[in-house]
Design an enzyme around this catalytic site. Sequence first.
Site, mmCIF file in Angstrom:
data_model
loop_
_atom_site.group_PDB
_atom_site.id
_atom_site.type_symbol
_atom_site.label_atom_id
_atom_site.label_comp_id
_atom_site.label_asym_id
_atom_site.label_seq_id
_atom_site.Cartn_x
_atom_site.Cartn_y
_atom_site.Cartn_z
ATOM 1 N N LYS A 60 -67.796 73.888 39.816
ATOM 2 C CA LYS A 60 -67.999 73.920 38.366
ATOM 3 C C LYS A 60 -67.207 72.826 37.674
ATOM 4 C CE LYS A 60 -66.328 76.576 34.381
ATOM 5 N NZ LYS A 60 -65.259 75.606 34.020
ATOM 6 N N ASN A 61 -65.921 72.711 37.996
ATOM 7 C CA ASN A 61 -65.059 71.778 37.279
ATOM 8 C C ASN A 61 -65.415 70.319 37.550
ATOM 9 O OD1 ASN A 61 -63.576 73.819 36.031
ATOM 10 N ND2 ASN A 61 -62.119 73.968 37.731
ATOM 11 N N CYS A 92 -62.752 79.553 27.513
ATOM 12 C CA CYS A 92 -61.924 80.755 27.603
ATOM 13 C C CYS A 92 -60.708 80.662 26.689
ATOM 14 C CB CYS A 92 -61.457 80.971 29.042
ATOM 15 S SG CYS A 92 -62.803 81.261 30.216
ATOM 16 N N ARG A 138 -54.426 75.026 23.895
ATOM 17 C CA ARG A 138 -54.886 74.026 24.862
ATOM 18 C C ARG A 138 -55.182 72.735 24.092
ATOM 19 N NH1 ARG A 138 -59.547 77.122 28.152
ATOM 20 N NH2 ARG A 138 -59.147 75.574 29.761
ATOM 21 N N ASP A 148 -56.373 78.771 38.102
ATOM 22 C CA ASP A 148 -57.668 79.447 38.100
ATOM 23 C C ASP A 148 -57.785 80.512 39.187
ATOM 24 O OD1 ASP A 148 -58.620 78.141 35.906
ATOM 25 O OD2 ASP A 148 -60.010 76.836 36.976
ATOM 26 N N ARG A 191 -70.272 81.960 33.569
ATOM 27 C CA ARG A 191 -69.975 80.572 33.239
ATOM 28 C C ARG A 191 -69.557 79.781 34.479
ATOM 29 N NH1 ARG A 191 -65.370 80.020 30.308
ATOM 30 N NH2 ARG A 191 -65.810 77.801 30.453
#
Length: 427
Positions: A22-23, A117, A122, A305, A397
């Site tokens: 995903k990242n 999220c 952030r 994560d 997600r």
Amino acid sequence: MEKYVIQGGSRLHGEVSISGAKNAAVAILPATILCNEPCLIENIPNISDVSTIMKILSELGAKITVINKNTIEIDPSNVHRTEVPYEKARQMRGSYYFLGALLGRFHHSKVSLPGGCDLGVRPIDQHIKCFKALGAHASVEFGMVELSAGKLEGAHIYFDVSTVGGTINAMLASALAEGQTIIENAAKEPHVVDLANFLNSMGADIMGAGTDVIKVRGVKRLHGASYSIIPDQIEAGTYMIAAAATRGDILIKNIIPKHLECITSKLDKIGVTIMEYDDSIRVMGDKPFVKANVKAIPYPGFPTDMQPQISTLLCLAEGTSIVTESIFDNRFRYVDELRRLGANISVDSRTAVIEGISKFTAAPVKATDLRAGAALVIAALSAEGVTEIEDIHHIERGYENIEGKLRALGADIKKLIIPDSVLDQAL
């Protein structure tokens, strides 16, 4: 409303294949904007964050051709807009990669402050710092970040803190800049390296990705390329812990073992049996779990994560474990939900003290964010009774077909879709 209903107590067994990262995908897809030719991207995870990115690309003018569920062709030659639609950008954190990509090609970009999220503060100040160093003017008004530059020139960028997003945006914005850019205190995560490899396959000149210092020599143009995204380190780690927590035996395929070393070493200390192969790993929860101390830090340390998932496993370990979060302020929001399932956890700021329990017991819970949702799924799989998990859009997600993959491993999990009209009548 959608929710997962999980009957716990089944040992997971069999094989599972890991999807693309995903990242990496949410950075590589916007990066296609930097060229003017079609790019074929393989091993794309079929998740909602990727769907959002592709909708943004389409609205900017890119032509998207779906080859199959995990392969797409992106033709960015007709990209004409440099402003990302507000509502779509607010749906995910990775939307800020359009800042660097659009700035790099068009010398202008306008994107809303990112969503995703709720993990606490952030900021994107380090991103702005790198854009300004390259010669861009930056402004933030009405929740929108706007960048503009007459031209982009190579610069020396030093990040005050390790930032994956900042490192990626620095590479995106500098790939076509004039001269050399040196990025110091760069993030070293696997998806940072994957983006650099993709850009290089397009003709970029990037060296040092995966180390503290990345050097980018700007080129005049980038060309189309074919590229396959790396396997998802976090998805693999999640299934590793699910195997252990359910006392199961799973062969996890399509992985890069090197990327999992930070997870594997910690699970080994806890008492999980692990057998490593070339591109797969076998995980067995066949021994008692023992306490451990875990600190989430930037790669190659233990990933933030994976912090909720390993905390869930430590709930089933003998003794007192301590988990420290060094990245995000709100990473422990899931603890209240785990307590509903019987966990004995106390939190003080960024530190959690976990007292081991014999088992989880079922209860209705809500996913507070993506990885918290994965932790709740793991707890529910090992719990006694039926657990219902709401707000599963967070989970989807980042995990491709998680209920289907778990069912194939023997889990009793199903997704319920409750029409809004039914909910309205209940209220």
